[in-house]
Design a protein around this motif. Structure first.
Motif, PDB file in Angstrom:
ATOM      1  N   ARG A   1       0.812  -1.061   0.073  1.00 32.66           N
ATOM      2  CA  ARG A   1      -0.171  -0.179  -0.122  1.00 32.66           C
ATOM      3  C   ARG A   1       0.818   1.152   0.156  1.00 32.66           C
ATOM      4  O   ARG A   1       1.889   1.147   0.531  1.00 32.66           O
ATOM      5  N   ARG A   2       0.309   2.238  -0.354  1.00 36.54           N
ATOM      6  CA  ARG A   2       0.989   3.590  -0.376  1.00 36.54           C
ATOM      7  C   ARG A   2       0.066   4.746  -0.010  1.00 36.54           C
ATOM      8  O   ARG A   2      -1.071   4.809  -0.276  1.00 36.54           O
ATOM      9  N   ILE A   3       0.501   5.628   0.918  1.00 33.69           N
ATOM     10  CA  ILE A   3      -0.266   6.755   1.340  1.00 33.69           C
ATOM     11  C   ILE A   3       0.320   7.854   0.754  1.00 33.69           C
ATOM     12  O   ILE A   3       1.617   8.227   1.060  1.00 33.69           O
ATOM     13  N   VAL A   4      -0.335   8.899   0.370  1.00 32.71           N
ATOM     14  CA  VAL A   4       0.259   9.992  -0.044  1.00 32.71           C
ATOM     15  C   VAL A   4      -0.446  11.145   0.440  1.00 32.71           C
ATOM     16  O   VAL A   4      -1.848  11.284   0.551  1.00 32.71           O
ATOM     17  N   LEU A   5       0.222  12.043   1.148  1.00 34.95           N
ATOM     18  CA  LEU A   5      -0.130  13.344   1.726  1.00 34.95           C
ATOM     19  C   LEU A   5       0.783  14.451   1.649  1.00 34.95           C
ATOM     20  O   LEU A   5       1.953  14.231   1.344  1.00 34.95           O
ATOM     21  N   PRO A   6       0.277  15.683   1.727  1.00 35.10           N
ATOM     22  CA  PRO A   6       1.165  16.611   1.800  1.00 35.10           C
ATOM     23  C   PRO A   6       2.109  16.568   2.858  1.00 35.10           C
ATOM     24  O   PRO A   6       1.974  16.105   4.026  1.00 35.10           O
ATOM     25  N   VAL A   7       3.073  17.427   2.678  1.00 35.71           N
ATOM     26  CA  VAL A   7       4.252  17.385   3.896  1.00 35.71           C
ATOM     27  C   VAL A   7       3.760  18.022   5.308  1.00 35.71           C
ATOM     28  O   VAL A   7       4.011  17.442   6.229  1.00 35.71           O
TER      29      VAL A   7
ATOM     30  N   HIS B   1       4.274  13.050  12.271  1.00 37.07           N
ATOM     31  CA  HIS B   1       5.404  12.789  13.295  1.00 37.07           C
ATOM     32  C   HIS B   1       5.060  13.193  14.551  1.00 37.07           C
ATOM     33  O   HIS B   1       5.430  12.539  15.456  1.00 37.07           O
ATOM     34  N   ASP B   2       4.397  14.289  14.544  1.00 38.26           N
ATOM     35  CA  ASP B   2       4.031  14.879  15.964  1.00 38.26           C
ATOM     36  C   ASP B   2       3.166  13.785  16.694  1.00 38.26           C
ATOM     37  O   ASP B   2       3.331  13.481  17.997  1.00 38.26           O
ATOM     38  N   ILE B   3       2.104  13.014  16.091  1.00 36.41           N
ATOM     39  CA  ILE B   3       1.201  12.119  16.714  1.00 36.41           C
ATOM     40  C   ILE B   3       2.198  10.910  17.133  1.00 36.41           C
ATOM     41  O   ILE B   3       2.183  10.381  18.335  1.00 36.41           O
ATOM     42  N   LEU B   4       3.016  10.348  16.120  1.00 41.38           N
ATOM     43  CA  LEU B   4       3.872   9.445  16.481  1.00 41.38           C
ATOM     44  C   LEU B   4       4.766   9.632  17.656  1.00 41.38           C
ATOM     45  O   LEU B   4       5.251   8.855  18.540  1.00 41.38           O
ATOM     46  N   SER B   5       5.287  10.813  17.496  1.00 47.09           N
ATOM     47  CA  SER B   5       6.489  11.168  18.795  1.00 47.09           C
ATOM     48  C   SER B   5       5.546  11.223  19.929  1.00 47.09           C
ATOM     49  O   SER B   5       6.171  10.634  20.967  1.00 47.09           O
ATOM     50  N   ASN B   6       4.484  11.648  20.052  1.00 44.69           N
ATOM     51  CA  ASN B   6       3.620  11.589  21.418  1.00 44.69           C
ATOM     52  C   ASN B   6       3.281  10.141  21.883  1.00 44.69           C
ATOM     53  O   ASN B   6       3.442   9.877  22.985  1.00 44.69           O
ATOM     54  N   ILE B   7       3.035   9.367  20.844  1.00 45.42           N
ATOM     55  CA  ILE B   7       2.798   7.682  21.336  1.00 45.42           C
ATOM     56  C   ILE B   7       4.104   7.205  21.717  1.00 45.42           C
ATOM     57  O   ILE B   7       4.036   6.521  22.676  1.00 45.42           O
TER      58      ILE B   7
END
Length: 89
Positions: free
Chosen positions: A60-66, A73-79
């Motif tokens: 799978r590929r997810i495409v999103l704006p930077v 990144h912020d969400i994963l850092s909090n987790i």
């Protein structure tokens, strides 16, 4: 409604769930980020070495704006911080 309540409401409306074993690659071009995920498949041990091997196939590929990548990144850092704090207890 708080931002957290909005996020929870949006999360409840998700229609599709996709499983991936991991991230194969992340690329950025012209302010668009592409995250490729993979599925892992066991590979037969032809030499009888009992070595655990796997084939990683892009699934799978997810495409999103930077800006979305920055939010991710912020969400994963909090987790990760919460996981680290729980592991230290």
């Amino acid at each position: 409604m708080t931002k957290n309540e909005e996020n929870n409401l949006q999360a409840m409306e998700i229609a599709d769930e996709i499983y991936a074993d991991g991230v194969l690659s992340v690329g950025i071009r012209q302010n668009i980020a592409k995250i490729d995920f993979y599925q892992a498949f066991p590979v037969a041990d032809e030499n009888n070495t009992n070595e655990q091997r796997e084939l990683r196939k892009a699934s799978r590929r997810i495409v999103l704006p930077v800006t979305g990548l920055i939010e991710l990144h912020d969400i994963l850092s909090n987790i990760m911080e919460k996981i680290k704090n729980n592991a230290e207890k």
